[in-house]
Design a protein around this motif. Structure first.
Motif, PDB file in Angstrom:
ATOM      1  N   TYR A  74       0.876  -1.183   0.000  1.00  0.00           N
ATOM      2  CA  TYR A  74       0.000   0.000   0.000  1.00  0.00           C
ATOM      3  C   TYR A  74       0.899   1.213   0.000  1.00  0.00           C
ATOM      4  CZ  TYR A  74      -3.232   3.485   2.039  1.00  0.00           C
ATOM      5  OH  TYR A  74      -3.978   4.607   2.300  1.00  0.00           O
ATOM      6  N   MET A 118      -8.874   3.576  -2.514  1.00  0.00           N
ATOM      7  CA  MET A 118      -7.716   2.725  -2.794  1.00  0.00           C
ATOM      8  C   MET A 118      -6.917   2.456  -1.521  1.00  0.00           C
ATOM      9  SD  MET A 118      -7.530   1.550  -5.755  1.00  0.00           S
ATOM     10  CE  MET A 118      -5.807   1.244  -5.977  1.00  0.00           C
ATOM     11  N   ILE A 291      -5.442  -5.051 -10.141  1.00  0.00           N
ATOM     12  CA  ILE A 291      -4.934  -4.631  -8.829  1.00  0.00           C
ATOM     13  C   ILE A 291      -5.208  -5.769  -7.858  1.00  0.00           C
ATOM     14  CG2 ILE A 291      -5.164  -3.006  -6.907  1.00  0.00           C
ATOM     15  CD1 ILE A 291      -5.979  -0.879  -8.994  1.00  0.00           C
ATOM     16  N   CYS A 292      -6.415  -6.318  -7.949  1.00  0.00           N
ATOM     17  CA  CYS A 292      -6.774  -7.356  -6.984  1.00  0.00           C
ATOM     18  C   CYS A 292      -6.484  -8.763  -7.514  1.00  0.00           C
ATOM     19  CB  CYS A 292      -8.251  -7.198  -6.595  1.00  0.00           C
ATOM     20  SG  CYS A 292      -8.777  -8.382  -5.338  1.00  0.00           S
ATOM     21  N   VAL A 304      -1.268  -1.238  -4.201  1.00  0.00           N
ATOM     22  CA  VAL A 304      -2.467  -0.421  -4.044  1.00  0.00           C
ATOM     23  C   VAL A 304      -1.970   1.011  -3.869  1.00  0.00           C
ATOM     24  CG1 VAL A 304      -4.440   0.064  -2.545  1.00  0.00           C
ATOM     25  CG2 VAL A 304      -3.807  -2.303  -3.048  1.00  0.00           C
TER      26      VAL A 304
END
Ligand code: COA
Ligand code: AMP
Length: 630
Positions: A74, A118, A291-292, A304
């Motif tokens: 992140y 996000m 992204i996932c 992320v």
């Protein structure tokens, strides 16, 4: 095997090809075959297999001894936060959240709406649903309460998972009041909401309905992965169509797993353990797939990123993230590069970072203009690959299979059909046209695994929107041509969809909002060319006789109305009052002609135009806004 042979086999022997690819997925019960064509022209893949998406994206990597590998990084320049989550930690987080949802009654097949920015918790929420076989529907944070309400009524969720707020540069997006307002507007009421309280804002919870994210997980039994049928919906993602009612694209579980797993090595050329970054948002299909799900299914590290290409804090953010986290493949939208190029045309920020980790860049979401591709290639000194896809397909229709065999790049083309995609260019009568001739781009059925089997609650609309125009084909809604080597060129949409900063929007939906203004008698919205965002919406308003407000006030109110009803993401800022709209004799508004005038493009006077003089009035109005310059 070269790519041409691989593609040929995928089309002539879909069962053999896709059953082989399916071996890369863990099944609780393997499917007996790949393609289920009994209900053609509706197709399904791997329907009788039993499988779980979360198991394949998380647990199997822990089981295989990779629990200590970073699953999620992140990186939030907006909140100045960086955090790493390993696969083992992710498994714990997701199993606990799934346990809390299960304790409140969420089970296989129930819908759950996710309204989150996000942050890694958005991925936790998606994976927790997948773990239970619940069907998530993520709603992008830039939509207004009304759009959220429309999705609540269509998906009828048992629960909604939301964050207290999102962070845009210089502005906090207050998610909770938007959520409360949406639930108030919707006919359907969720049984409960789970709210993740961010440090930046604590939202007021409604007793009896809202649960705190952390408190509801205390003391619950972590949930195991629930096996689901291969054709079970993994998620619903709403996307813009011709009208204000968005289309609920269904993603089937097993095809999604098999197709995404295939793409990570073969298109994006990454191996397990490599870092992959898609700078998009979980609210869009790119965020769902890249992204996932795909990077996690393939055992990569995903990023992320909560920030923008510029201004968070500068035009070097992308390069900082790539260099710091050792990104090997990077995926973004052309508009993001245009924004960076505008701020830093000479690439001075690029030279500040060691980008030796970066091997390939991928662009999608809108047409990639040659200037942007050349600029990015010159700056980054790696191949910049355009690829073409849609929310409906969930993965690339056309791309350059860099992990199989890098094909020569042709500027302006996202290259060739990916496995199972048989791309054809058709004339109005549905006949294939010769190379180089413009036509509607259609895909011969069946579509490959992972693509939409139908629309949520709307099979008739699915048939009408995609299958009826060219029987035996899926109509993509895009127009373009193919060259002698089978490279496809995507030129324009054939419907009322426009693409603003890589975001897919419906001009029809905006027209519905404008028409609700009491002084607006008639209106039209078109997409005009924009150097940064690709397209921008522009509205023409005809006022009622004796309208009470002054034209300038109506324009201001209409701009506000679209922002309040659809959301800031619509970027609707341009509107003009005109006396009349140009129409055919049968009353159809000539939007395409207005686009040509606005963009100063040559056009043929439509033979069926009712009154050509109206075009001069439109040209004058557009000039007043700075368009239609010769
Ligand atoms: N939540 C709330 N609001 C949001 C939002 C979100 N997640 N995302 C965008 N918005 C808002 C913006 O703040 C802006 O609001 P404003 O009118 O008050 O300024 C509005 O929606 C329009 O946003 P956008 O069109 O994105 O313009 P921008 O000027 O903020 O940024 C770019 C321009 C090019 C930097 C940006 O659009 C971008 O990074 N685009 C990449 C798109 C992308 O990744 N698409 C995914 C497909 S691959
Ligand atoms: P979305 O469903 O939001 O992904 O938008 C899909 C639409 O975006 C497509 O139908 C195209 O019109 C456009 N699009 C996506 N990728 C490309 C690309 N590489 N080139 C041209 N248009 C694209």
């Amino acid at each position: 095997m070269g790519y041409a042979d691989l593609h040929q086999r995928s089309v002539t022997d879909p069962n053999g090809f896709w059953m082989e690819q399916a071996q890369a997925i863990d099944w609780m019960r393997p499917p007996s075959k790949a393609l289920f064509d009994e209900a053609a022209p509706l197709y399904e893949w791997f329907s009788d297999g039993m499988v779980n998406t979360c198991w394949n994206a998380v647990d199997r990597h822990v089981e295989a001894g990779r629990g200590d590998q970073t699953a999620i990084i992140y990186d939030s320049p907006i909140t100045d936060t960086k955090r790493k989550i390993t696969y083992a930690e992710l498994q714990g987080r997701v199993a606990r959240l799934a346990g809390a949802l299960r304790a409140k009654g969420v089970k296989k097949g129930d819908r759950v709406i996710i309204y989150m920015p996000m942050i890694p918790e958005a991925l936790d929420a998606m994976l927790a649903c997948a773990r239970l076989g619940a069907v998530h529907s993520v709603v992008f944070g830039g939509f207004a309460a009304h759009e959220l309400a429309v999705r609540i009524d269509d998906a009828t969720p048992k629960a909604i998972i939301a964050a207290s707020c999102g962070m845009e540069p210089g502005r906090v997006v207050h998610y909770k009041p938007l959520l409360d307002n949406a639930i108030e507007q919707a006919q359907h009421k969720p049984e409960f909401c789970v709210i993740f309280q961010r440090e930046q804002e604590t939202a007021a919870l409604i007793p009896g309905r809202d649960l705190d994210w952390n408190i509801c997980q205390e003391g619950v039994e972590p949930a195991d992965c629930v096996p689901v049928e291969g054709n079970h919906p993994a998620y619903i993602l709403y996307t813009s169509g011709t009208t204000g009612q968005p289309k609920g694209v269904i993603r089937p579980t097993a095809g999604h797993l098999v197709a995404l797993q295939w793409t990570m090595k073969n298109i994006y050329d990454v191996d397990p353990g490599d870092v992959f970054w898609a700078a998009s948002d979980v609210g869009w299909v790119v965020g769902h797939s890249y992204i996932c799900y795909a990077p996690l299914i393939a055992g990569n590290t995903t990023i992320v990123f909560e920030g923008k290409p510029i201004g968070t804090p500068d035009a070097g953010t992308f390069w900082r993230v790539i260099s710091e986290h050792k990104v090997k493949s990077f995926f973004t939208a052309p508009t993001a590069f245009r924004a960076v190029k505008r701020e830093d045309p000479k690439g001075e920020f690029v030279t500040k970072y060691d980008l030796s980790c970066l091997k390939t860049v991928y662009l999608a979401g809108e047409r990639a203009d040659s200037d942007t591709i050349i600029w990015a290639q010159d700056q980054l000194k790696v191949p910049v690959i355009d690829h073409w896809w849609q929310t409906e397909t969930g993965w690339a229709i056309a791309a350059n299979p860099m992990g199989v065999e890098p094909l020569s790049v042709k500027l302006g083309s996202p290259a060739v059909g990916m496995p199972g995609y048989n791309i054809q260019v058709l004339d109005e009568g549905g006949h294939p046209v010769s190379p180089g001739t413009l036509g509607a781009i259609a895909l011969k059925l069946p579509l490959p695994p992972g693509t939409l089997p139908t629309l949520w609650n709307a099979e008739a609309r699915f048939r009408k929107s995609y299958l009826e125009q060219f029987p035996g084909y899926y109509a993509t809604g895009d127009a373009g041509y193919m060259d002698d080597d089978g490279y496809v060129y995507i030129m324009a949409r054939t419907d009322d969809v426009i693409n603003v900063a890589g975001h897919r929007l419906s001009t029809g939906a905006m027209e519905e909002v404008l028409a609700s203004h009491p002084d607006v008698a008639e209106c039209a919205v078109i997409g005009v060319a924009d150097d940064l965002k690709g397209q921008m919406p522009l509205g023409f308003l005809c006022l009622n006789k004796g309208a009470e407000r002054a034209p300038d006030d109506v324009v201001k109110e209409c701009v506000k109305l679209v922002r309040d009803q659809i959301g800031p993401v619509a970027a609707f800022k341009l509107a003009v009052v005109v006396e009349r709209l140009p129409k055919t004799r049968s009353g159809k508004i000539l939007r395409g002609t207005m686009v040509n005038i606005a963009d100063s493009q040559p056009f043929k006077m439509p033979a069926t135009i009712d009154d050509p003089a109206i075009l001069d009035e439109i040209r004058d109005a557009l000039r007043g806004l700075g368009f239609a310059r010769d």
